[in-house]
Design a protein around this motif. Structure first.
Motif, PDB file in Angstrom:
ATOM      1  N   GLU A 305      -2.542  18.203 -24.105  1.00  0.00           N
ATOM      2  CA  GLU A 305      -3.146  16.902 -23.785  1.00  0.00           C
ATOM      3  C   GLU A 305      -3.203  16.654 -22.132  1.00  0.00           C
ATOM      4  O   GLU A 305      -4.260  15.815 -21.549  1.00  0.00           O
ATOM      5  N   PHE A 306      -2.480  17.236 -21.467  1.00  0.00           N
ATOM      6  CA  PHE A 306      -2.595  17.062 -20.026  1.00  0.00           C
ATOM      7  C   PHE A 306      -2.976  18.210 -19.219  1.00  0.00           C
ATOM      8  O   PHE A 306      -2.936  18.310 -18.023  1.00  0.00           O
ATOM      9  N   ASP A 307      -3.840  19.187 -19.868  1.00  0.00           N
ATOM     10  CA  ASP A 307      -4.199  20.267 -19.280  1.00  0.00           C
ATOM     11  C   ASP A 307      -5.551  19.822 -18.519  1.00  0.00           C
ATOM     12  O   ASP A 307      -6.383  19.354 -18.780  1.00  0.00           O
ATOM     13  N   ASN A 308      -5.518  19.983 -16.871  1.00  0.00           N
ATOM     14  CA  ASN A 308      -6.326  19.784 -16.094  1.00  0.00           C
ATOM     15  C   ASN A 308      -6.617  18.389 -16.023  1.00  0.00           C
ATOM     16  O   ASN A 308      -7.713  17.755 -15.689  1.00  0.00           O
ATOM     17  N   ILE A 309      -5.581  17.396 -16.470  1.00  0.00           N
ATOM     18  CA  ILE A 309      -5.870  16.251 -16.577  1.00  0.00           C
ATOM     19  C   ILE A 309      -5.792  15.708 -15.002  1.00  0.00           C
ATOM     20  O   ILE A 309      -5.194  16.152 -14.133  1.00  0.00           O
ATOM     21  N   SER A 310      -6.607  14.555 -14.805  1.00  0.00           N
ATOM     22  CA  SER A 310      -6.790  13.908 -13.323  1.00  0.00           C
ATOM     23  C   SER A 310      -5.366  13.280 -13.259  1.00  0.00           C
ATOM     24  O   SER A 310      -4.683  12.541 -13.797  1.00  0.00           O
ATOM     25  N   SER A 311      -4.627  13.761 -11.964  1.00  0.00           N
ATOM     26  CA  SER A 311      -3.260  13.119 -11.614  1.00  0.00           C
ATOM     27  C   SER A 311      -3.341  11.413 -11.379  1.00  0.00           C
ATOM     28  O   SER A 311      -2.306  11.025 -11.531  1.00  0.00           O
ATOM     29  N   GLY A 312      -4.555  11.118 -10.988  1.00  0.00           N
ATOM     30  CA  GLY A 312      -4.831   9.704 -10.937  1.00  0.00           C
ATOM     31  C   GLY A 312      -4.637   8.990 -12.105  1.00  0.00           C
ATOM     32  O   GLY A 312      -3.970   7.776 -12.060  1.00  0.00           O
ATOM     33  N   ILE A 313      -5.010   9.529 -13.179  1.00  0.00           N
ATOM     34  CA  ILE A 313      -4.717   8.994 -14.656  1.00  0.00           C
ATOM     35  C   ILE A 313      -3.110   8.941 -14.815  1.00  0.00           C
ATOM     36  O   ILE A 313      -2.454   8.164 -15.341  1.00  0.00           O
ATOM     37  N   LEU A 314      -2.499   9.959 -14.596  1.00  0.00           N
ATOM     38  CA  LEU A 314      -0.750   9.927 -14.534  1.00  0.00           C
ATOM     39  C   LEU A 314      -0.205   8.715 -13.787  1.00  0.00           C
ATOM     40  O   LEU A 314       0.475   8.214 -14.281  1.00  0.00           O
ATOM     41  N   ILE A 354      -5.121   5.847  -2.088  1.00  0.00           N
ATOM     42  CA  ILE A 354      -3.939   5.423  -2.562  1.00  0.00           C
ATOM     43  C   ILE A 354      -3.762   3.939  -2.574  1.00  0.00           C
ATOM     44  O   ILE A 354      -3.488   3.432  -3.710  1.00  0.00           O
ATOM     45  N   CYS A 355      -4.412   3.352  -1.620  1.00  0.00           N
ATOM     46  CA  CYS A 355      -4.601   1.967  -1.748  1.00  0.00           C
ATOM     47  C   CYS A 355      -5.418   1.461  -2.796  1.00  0.00           C
ATOM     48  O   CYS A 355      -4.862   0.422  -3.617  1.00  0.00           O
ATOM     49  N   ARG A 356      -6.511   2.238  -3.289  1.00  0.00           N
ATOM     50  CA  ARG A 356      -7.320   1.588  -4.591  1.00  0.00           C
ATOM     51  C   ARG A 356      -6.365   1.747  -5.758  1.00  0.00           C
ATOM     52  O   ARG A 356      -6.102   1.202  -6.421  1.00  0.00           O
ATOM     53  N   LEU A 357      -5.802   2.936  -5.701  1.00  0.00           N
ATOM     54  CA  LEU A 357      -4.749   3.408  -7.205  1.00  0.00           C
ATOM     55  C   LEU A 357      -3.657   2.286  -7.247  1.00  0.00           C
ATOM     56  O   LEU A 357      -3.443   2.078  -8.522  1.00  0.00           O
ATOM     57  N   LEU A 358      -3.015   1.903  -6.228  1.00  0.00           N
ATOM     58  CA  LEU A 358      -1.905   1.148  -6.299  1.00  0.00           C
ATOM     59  C   LEU A 358      -2.195  -0.337  -5.748  1.00  0.00           C
ATOM     60  O   LEU A 358      -1.300  -1.050  -5.971  1.00  0.00           O
ATOM     61  N   LYS A 359      -3.453  -0.750  -5.734  1.00  0.00           N
ATOM     62  CA  LYS A 359      -3.792  -2.152  -5.399  1.00  0.00           C
ATOM     63  C   LYS A 359      -2.851  -2.519  -4.109  1.00  0.00           C
ATOM     64  O   LYS A 359      -2.382  -3.602  -4.035  1.00  0.00           O
ATOM     65  N   LEU A 360      -2.896  -1.830  -3.003  1.00  0.00           N
ATOM     66  CA  LEU A 360      -2.183  -2.058  -1.845  1.00  0.00           C
ATOM     67  C   LEU A 360      -3.010  -2.193  -0.670  1.00  0.00           C
ATOM     68  O   LEU A 360      -4.386  -1.835  -0.654  1.00  0.00           O
ATOM     69  N   GLU A 361      -2.577  -2.963   0.355  1.00  0.00           N
ATOM     70  CA  GLU A 361      -3.323  -3.141   1.684  1.00  0.00           C
ATOM     71  C   GLU A 361      -3.028  -1.955   2.353  1.00  0.00           C
ATOM     72  O   GLU A 361      -2.180  -1.087   2.264  1.00  0.00           O
ATOM     73  N   PRO A 362      -3.969  -1.653   3.354  1.00  0.00           N
ATOM     74  CA  PRO A 362      -3.920  -0.510   4.380  1.00  0.00           C
ATOM     75  C   PRO A 362      -2.436  -0.412   5.013  1.00  0.00           C
ATOM     76  O   PRO A 362      -1.730   0.666   5.127  1.00  0.00           O
ATOM     77  N   ILE A 363      -2.062  -1.540   5.455  1.00  0.00           N
ATOM     78  CA  ILE A 363      -0.739  -1.668   6.123  1.00  0.00           C
ATOM     79  C   ILE A 363       0.438  -1.255   5.251  1.00  0.00           C
ATOM     80  O   ILE A 363       1.448  -0.876   6.016  1.00  0.00           O
ATOM     81  N   GLN A 364       0.327  -1.021   3.863  1.00  0.00           N
ATOM     82  CA  GLN A 364       1.311  -0.909   3.240  1.00  0.00           C
ATOM     83  C   GLN A 364       1.390   0.789   2.944  1.00  0.00           C
ATOM     84  O   GLN A 364       2.255   1.093   2.243  1.00  0.00           O
ATOM     85  N   VAL A 365       0.440   1.489   3.174  1.00  0.00           N
ATOM     86  CA  VAL A 365       0.235   2.949   2.856  1.00  0.00           C
ATOM     87  C   VAL A 365       0.264   3.723   4.290  1.00  0.00           C
ATOM     88  O   VAL A 365      -0.399   3.267   5.272  1.00  0.00           O
ATOM     89  N   ASN A 366       1.039   4.861   4.354  1.00  0.00           N
ATOM     90  CA  ASN A 366       1.084   5.856   5.431  1.00  0.00           C
ATOM     91  C   ASN A 366       1.082   7.126   4.625  1.00  0.00           C
ATOM     92  O   ASN A 366       1.669   7.681   3.760  1.00  0.00           O
ATOM     93  N   VAL A 367      -0.020   8.016   5.293  1.00  0.00           N
ATOM     94  CA  VAL A 367      -0.067   9.268   4.922  1.00  0.00           C
ATOM     95  C   VAL A 367       0.109  10.311   6.238  1.00  0.00           C
ATOM     96  O   VAL A 367      -0.473  10.209   7.123  1.00  0.00           O
TER      97      VAL A 367
END
Length: 397
Positions: A305-314, A354-367
């Motif tokens: 079921e998870f063969d080549n699944i998008s990690s964004g879906i997980l 990551i902001c998009r996927l987790l509904k966060l503001e830019p100040i809340q995410v650091n890469v």
């Protein structure tokens, strides 16, 4: 199946205008943003959605475009959007939205801007049904009240409520099927109340999936109290921290993706899923915040079921579990550890996603990205690692 969404925000909102100070309901401010924006943010958190078309009243279109530019600049919707004018009827507004979809769009979700409480889990149920072969699919709830058919002031019958459902949006469709049905609708001048009705009149079957009781539509003045209660009711919260780590080796396998962003020229990664080491670490960190085990327990690499699944879906699925547990994310800090490739050109793209996927503001995410100075597994260019820390608030008790 490439999916875009149409958000219908072209109504006059006459039933609410007086209670809302003359403002159309789609433009009512809630938590610092208009209702139509909240729907877009939820849709953007679903990894399988690629863009959105907003449909506004023609007289408000230019102002709404400017408002969207400001919202997107500071809050990062994280996917392309288009704004177009609506028509006199709902079906006309949907048709205008369909004409604005890009050619590559294969499936489409149609959603009412006045339903800001839907969840990514509902959107994923609709997309799963379309992937499974449905041409049209809608969220439905059982009817609990007895319904009477009437003729004037006289009851003419009592339908069996076991056969009745209350219908919500978003509604999902194969884009070509919905377009053809709307073309016929315009030619025949059908009068319809939703897009499922268009398919029904065209003789095309429509499936249902479970709706959400909380996915109410702001329609009447008394509904405004629900916005206030959503904003004011807050349980006691305790701070929590989750930590995640993941590693993949390089070799013939999946094209490199980090944070849901393709990395052109990067080494291929050996993996059962799409091999997104960064989203795997982030998913584990989220699970840590809710005591939810690890990613392998939820999405085993022995399952087809998870063969080549998008990690964004997980990540979507785990984020839904976290939201159901009442988790409020306060900060995300992620680090990619690799000798190759150089990630500087992609860090901002990864952060926005990551902001998009987790509904966060830019100040809340650091890469961040670093190397191990040519030492060890990554230093010898044999693979890639990622670590993630999530800080959050969780309901006490």
């Amino acid at each position: 199946m490439k999916c875009w969404s149409i958000i219908l925000a072209a109504g006059s909102g006459s039933r609410l205008a007086e209670a809302a100070g003359g403002k159309k309901k789609q433009f009512i401010e809630w938590k610092g943003a208009p209702l139509f924006w909240h729907s877009a943010v939820v849709l953007s958190r679903v990894a399988r959605t690629q863009g959105v078309v907003f449909v506004f009243p023609e007289e408000d279109l230019e102002d709404a475009r400017e408002q969207l530019k400001g919202l997107d600049k500071f809050r990062y919707l994280g996917m392309p959007w288009v704004a177009v004018a609506g028509g006199p009827r709902r079906q006309d507004s949907v048709y205008n939205g369909l004409t604005a979809l890009p050619r590559e769009c294969e499936t489409v979700l149609v959603h009412d801007a006045a339903r800001p409480f839907m969840t990514p889990a509902l959107v994923n149920r609709l997309l799963d049904a379309l992937k499974g072969g449905a041409k049209g699919v809608i969220p439905a709830l059982p009817v609990t009240d007895t319904i009477k058919a009437v003729d004037g002031n006289t009851v003419s019958g009592t339908p069996d409520r076991a056969t009745l459902r209350a219908i919500q949006t978003p509604q999902g469709f194969i884009r070509s099927v919905l377009q053809q049905a709307h073309d016929t609708c315009r030619t025949e001048n059908w009068q319809v109340t939703d897009d499922a009705s268009v398919l029904e009149q065209a003789g095309i079957p429509v499936m249902i999936v479970d709706g959400e009781p909380a996915n109410i539509k702001i329609t009447h003045p008394e509904d405004l109290a629900m916005l206030e209660s959503q904003s004011s009711s807050a349980p006691a919260m305790v701070p929590v921290v989750g930590w995640g780590y993941d590693v993949h080796r390089y070799g013939s396998g999946r094209p490199m993706k980090l944070g849901g962003v393709p990395i052109p020229g990067g080494p291929e990664v050996v993996a059962h899923s799409d091999g997104d080491v960064l989203l795997h670490a982030l998913t584990d960190a989220l699970l840590g915040c809710i005591g939810g085990g690890d990613i392998g327990e939820h999405f085993p690499d022995t399952s087809a079921e998870f063969d080549n699944i998008s990690s964004g879906i997980l990540l979507n699925e785990v984020a839904d579990k976290a939201a159901q547990a009442g988790l409020v994310i306060t900060n995300v800090d992620v680090t990619v550890i690799a000798q190759i490739p150089k990630l500087a050109p992609w860090k901002d793209h990864i952060k926005k996603n990551i902001c998009r996927l987790l509904k966060l503001e830019p100040i809340q995410v650091n890469v961040k990205a670093t190397t191990e100075e040519k030492l060890g597994f990554t230093g010898e260019k044999k693979g890639i690692k990622a670590v993630a820390t999530v800080t959050a608030l969780r309901p006490a008790g």
